[in-house]
Design an enzyme around this catalytic site. Structure first.
Site, PDB file in Angstrom:
ATOM      1  N   THR A 138       1.264 -63.250  46.544  1.00 22.63           N
ATOM      2  CA  THR A 138       1.138 -64.232  47.630  1.00 22.63           C
ATOM      3  C   THR A 138      -0.200 -64.095  48.377  1.00 22.63           C
ATOM      4  O   THR A 138      -0.687 -62.991  48.592  1.00 22.63           O
ATOM      5  CB  THR A 138       2.304 -64.027  48.623  1.00 22.63           C
ATOM      6  OG1 THR A 138       3.513 -64.075  47.875  1.00 22.63           O
ATOM      7  CG2 THR A 138       2.311 -65.065  49.714  1.00 22.63           C
ATOM      8  N   THR A 422      13.440 -66.028  52.076  1.00 18.76           N
ATOM      9  CA  THR A 422      12.074 -66.510  51.887  1.00 18.76           C
ATOM     10  C   THR A 422      11.376 -65.781  50.741  1.00 18.76           C
ATOM     11  O   THR A 422      10.776 -66.406  49.864  1.00 18.76           O
ATOM     12  CB  THR A 422      11.277 -66.291  53.200  1.00 18.76           C
ATOM     13  OG1 THR A 422      11.975 -66.925  54.253  1.00 18.76           O
ATOM     14  CG2 THR A 422       9.868 -66.840  53.089  1.00 18.76           C
ATOM     15  N   GLU A 424      10.569 -63.590  47.378  1.00 17.42           N
ATOM     16  CA  GLU A 424      10.999 -63.764  45.995  1.00 17.42           C
ATOM     17  C   GLU A 424      11.383 -65.217  45.720  1.00 17.42           C
ATOM     18  O   GLU A 424      12.270 -65.501  44.919  1.00 17.42           O
ATOM     19  CB  GLU A 424      12.181 -62.827  45.703  1.00 17.42           C
ATOM     20  CG  GLU A 424      12.073 -62.103  44.389  1.00 17.42           C
ATOM     21  CD  GLU A 424      10.703 -61.579  44.080  1.00 17.42           C
ATOM     22  OE1 GLU A 424      10.291 -60.582  44.692  1.00 17.42           O
ATOM     23  OE2 GLU A 424      10.021 -62.152  43.221  1.00 17.42           O
ATOM     24  N   ASP A 426      11.093 -69.032  48.197  1.00 18.89           N
ATOM     25  CA  ASP A 426      11.783 -69.728  49.289  1.00 18.89           C
ATOM     26  C   ASP A 426      13.042 -70.395  48.712  1.00 18.89           C
ATOM     27  O   ASP A 426      13.004 -70.986  47.625  1.00 18.89           O
ATOM     28  CB  ASP A 426      10.821 -70.788  49.861  1.00 18.89           C
ATOM     29  CG  ASP A 426      11.533 -71.774  50.754  1.00 18.89           C
ATOM     30  OD1 ASP A 426      11.723 -71.448  51.928  1.00 18.89           O
ATOM     31  OD2 ASP A 426      11.910 -72.858  50.256  1.00 18.89           O
TER      32      ASP A 426
END
Ligand SMILES: CCCCCCCCCCCCCCCCCCCCCCCC(=O)SCCNC(=O)CCNC(=O)[C@H](O)C(C)(C)COP(=O)(O)OP(=O)(O)OC[C@H]1O[C@@H](n2cnc3c(N)ncnc32)[C@H](O)[C@@H]1OP(=O)(O)O
Ligand SMILES: Cc1cc2nc3c(=O)[nH]c(=O)nc-3n(C[C@H](O)[C@H](O)[C@H](O)COP(=O)(O)OP(=O)(O)OC[C@H]3O[C@@H](n4cnc5c(N)ncnc54)[C@H](O)[C@@H]3O)c2cc1C
Length: 664
Positions: A138, A422, A424, A426
């Site tokens: 991310t 959220t 792993e 959303d």
């Protein structure tokens, strides 16, 4: 002297063999024995104490986490614990730590996406924790949209290296657990560029910190992203930020099972589907489903035990007031959650089997079940975590005012748990993945391709589209085939209705975006069907022990009928049942609650949670709640002094001024 047990009478009421139920919950006698041993080991070790956690400053909490992790590792080595036992130990230590990401994502990413040479090089060091890794995917600007990641890995044929770079602020890696302060290495997801061409996102093993001095390597900026929700809670984790300024890594540090870059800089796409780059997420989503049942069971155990201790109203002739667990409203809020904990346990077991099966197939280059594994892990992760997060908050409310006390254990459990909705993936984004899979399955119905696995019921669409529910009396709802058909008919009818609506759009992607709220509902209906059907399948197994199977049948019916009641609109609107049949389901549900009631305490005892793990005065095994609450209050640092710090500076001047004003 025998210890006081305020729940003794409740425990005597149980109509089933508790020891056998404990084994059903654990999955097998062996699992039960291992888990019981590890739980006691953790509970009896002072290093793993956690009752003071919410009082610690962030720095102290983090250091405490490092201490616990080091101690846990020492215990694992000294006692030669297996991977399975180590994982149990992690659960019972109950403190999110960098180790979760090292074992849960860094190692699986290398295993799943690396070549055998890469396994040989990196895994032994990782297994011994000579290197510690995290999963850096991310970024500040993109999380859900993995294809939108901006970090680049540009191949340089001159030096046979990749140049890792963060070209923009939004390309900074942001969130990876264990990255902020601990990890020496990371699997970094970056866009692969060769010869000026972008080949999409791939994984790279990158060293971040020196193995001797722990300092960031040249070109690397790394740190923690800051405090998160709640006190204690997930703040034990060093979620981090990371930037690369043209950091060089050798070519063989690109994870090359899915695609390769040759010495000459040629990009080679193997037969392995590109989605395997997402494989680690599939693995973790599967573990999150099992963890959901544990978190839910924990909240339910606290709320159930407390509801049996707590009394309000209804005293007759000076006798005791009513236990709040005897209120029908309390039962209708609590027992479906108890049933859901069991339901998620069994679907989690099944998902583990599915994951093991798909992994074996992948090793043999059979990729046929990958879409189903993706849809099931994504959908069930989403559904079970959303339900569990809401349920923890409901359990807090079920405990009234005392549920809001930190020592009820519920506020911290909630704060630790909610990010699972959220991370792993959303939960809405994941349900849309399930919906895509379902719409694809529906579109292929006429093509002769038979749906298999969890969508096999769609192969009976013709029947399910026109079948009529035969329930005439409340007890007809106890027939497994009746329940199953109602859930299958609802899921198929909702799917086909959505597919028809999609067909009205000239551009399918526009249609998908426009209808996405309905598609989410379709995905939920499908996931609920999976959970119901796996619970029913569990009941087909040989389940020994007096009354055990009977209790599970009751819980299965509670689970299914409470869903039916909650989503009555779906069932009636699709014509699967009539409003009257809906009312009969609700009538049956009330009767089932009365059957759960005498067994409620024993059903939560079956989770076999230690008081240490529960971390809740309200949920303690002996039910001695009031005395413990009273004693605990005096341990609060505010009660260290009779007169609080700050009295002289801030309180007294106001009070004195008030006296003067009053005299005027
Ligand atoms: C102190 C204590 C000490 C104790 C010590 C003890 C030591 C021992 C411990 C042992 C521990 C073990 C621990 C385990 C615990 C683990 C805990 C982990 C905690 C996790 C923290 C969180 C981590 C993260 O959050 S990581 C980042 C996660 N990010 C995401 O999930 C991103 C979500 N986004 C996506 O997944 C994708 O971008 C997606 C799917 C939304 C869209 O992707 P894309 O745009 O590429 O695809 P589409 O175009 O939509 O689809 C194309 C095609 O691909 C299919 N598809 C998509 N995804 C997958 C997939 N994953 N697999 C297979 N197929 C996939 C999709 O369906 C499409 O198919 P079509 O057929 O073409 O339609
Ligand atoms: C505690 C925690 C730990 C984490 N650990 C890690 C880690 O170890 N490694 C790592 O790489 N990442 C980690 N993450 C990041 C996490 O994986 C992402 O936050 C997650 O995938 C969600 O992505 P996002 O933040 O971009 O949300 P967004 O996608 O920005 O979501 C914002 C909103 O937009 C909606 N939305 C987004 N896309 C769509 C769409 N297509 N259709 C409809 N609605 C949409 C969502 O439903 C949501 O309501 C962690 C996050 C947290 C909170």
């Amino acid at each position: 002297m025998e210890a006081l047990d305020y729940h003794a009478e409740e425990r005597r009421k149980a109509e089933f063999n508790l020891d056998e139920m404990k084994i059903v919950w654990a999955g097998s006698r062996r699992n039960y024995e291992l888990s019981d041993r590890v739980a006691r080991l953790v509970a009896s070790d002072p290093v793993f104490r956690k009752d003071n956690r919410t009082m610690l400053t962030r720095k102290d909490l983090f250091k405490d986490t490092l201490r616990k992790a080091a101690h846990a590792w020492k215990r694992i080595i000294d006692l030669r614990l297996s991977e399975e036992e180590a994982n149990m130990l992690r659960s019972y230590v109950d403190q999110p730590a960098f180790t979760d990401l090292h074992w849960g994502m860094f190692i699986p990413a290398i295993k799943g996406q690396g070549t055998s040479e890469q396994h040989e090089k990196w895994l032994p060091m990782a297994y011994k924790m000579q290197i510690i890794g995290c999963y850096a995917q991310t970024e500040l600007g993109h999380g859900s949209n993995v294809q939108g990641l901006e970090t680049t890995a540009t191949f340089d044929p001159q030096t046979d290296e990749f140049d890792l770079h963060s070209p923009t602020l939004t390309s900074s890696k942001w969130w990876p657990g264990g990255l902020g302060k601990v990890s020496t290495h990371a699997v970094v997801y970056a866009r692969l560029i060769t010869g000026g061409q972008d080949h999409g996102v791939h994984g790279f093993i990158v060293q971040l910190r020196g193995l001797d001095d722990h300092l960031p390597l040249p070109g690397i900026t790394v740190g923690d992203i800051g405090m998160k929700f709640g006190s204690g809670a997930y703040n034990s984790m060093d979620n981090g930020l990371l930037r690369f300024d043209h950091v060089r890594i050798p070519r063989n540090q690109m994870l090359m099972r899915v695609s390769q870059v040759t010495r000459e800089g040629k990009f080679v796409q193997s037969d392995v589907p590109r989605q395997l780059v997402y494989g680690t997420m599939v693995y973790v989503r599967q573990t999150i489903v099992s963890d959901a049942s544990c978190a839910l069971a924990r909240a339910v155990c606290i709320a159930t035990r407390y509801s049996a201790v707590r009394r309000q109203f209804g005293s007759q002739n000076g006798g005791p007031e009513i236990q709040v667990i005897d209120y029908k409203t309390q039962q209708s809020r609590l027992f479906p959650l108890l049933a859901s904990a069991y339901a998620f346990r069994f679907v989690g077991e099944w998902l583990k089997w599915l994951y093991t099966d798909v992994t074996q197939r992948l090793q043999a280059n059979d990729f046929s079940t990958l879409p189903e594994a993706h849809a099931c892990t994504a959908g069930l992760k989403s559904m079970t975590t959303s339900v569990t997060a809401d349920a923890i908050e409901e359990c807090r409310k079920l405990c009234g005012g005392h549920g809001y006390l930190s020592n009820s254990g519920l506020p911290e459990l909630f704060a630790v748990y909610i990010p699972t909705c959220t991370y792993e993936g959303d939960n809405v984004v994941l349900l849309l993945q399930v919906a895509r899979f379902l719409m694809k399955t529906v579109s292929q119905l006429g093509s002769g391709k038979k749906p298999v696995g969890t969508t096999a019921y769609m192969g009976r669409a013709e029947h399910l589209m026109q079948c009529r529910c035969e329930v005439e009396m409340a007890q007809d709802w106890l027939k497994p085939s009746t329940i199953l058909e109602a859930f299958e008919a609802r899921a198929v009818r909702m799917s086909i209705a959505c597919a028809k609506s999609l067909g009205k759009f000239s551009n399918p992607e526009d249609g998908f975006a426009e209808l996405s709220p309905d598609l989410v509902e379709v995905a939920i209906a499908h996931c609920q069907l999976i959970v119901v059907s796996k619970f029913l399948e569990k009941l087909q197994q040989d389940i020994p022990g007096k009354g055990v199977k009977r209790q599970l049948e009751i819980l299965c019916n509670v689970y299914a009928l409470h869903l039916l009641h909650k989503h009555l609109g779906d069932f009636v609107a699709t014509g699967c049942i009539t409003p009257n049949q809906g009312a009969l389901a609700n009538e049956q549900l009330r009767l089932l609650y009365a059957q759960v009631r005498p067994n409620a305490i024993a059903l939560v005892d079956a989770f076999n949670y230690t008081d240490h793990y529960l971390g809740s005065i309200l949920g303690c095994y002996d039910g001695n709640v009031y005395q413990k609450l009273y004693q605990e209050a005096w341990k609060d640092p505010l009660n260290d002094t009779v007169v609080p710090d700050g009295y002289l500076e801030y309180l007294r001047p106001i009070l004195k001024q008030h006296i003067r004003t009053a005299r005027l």
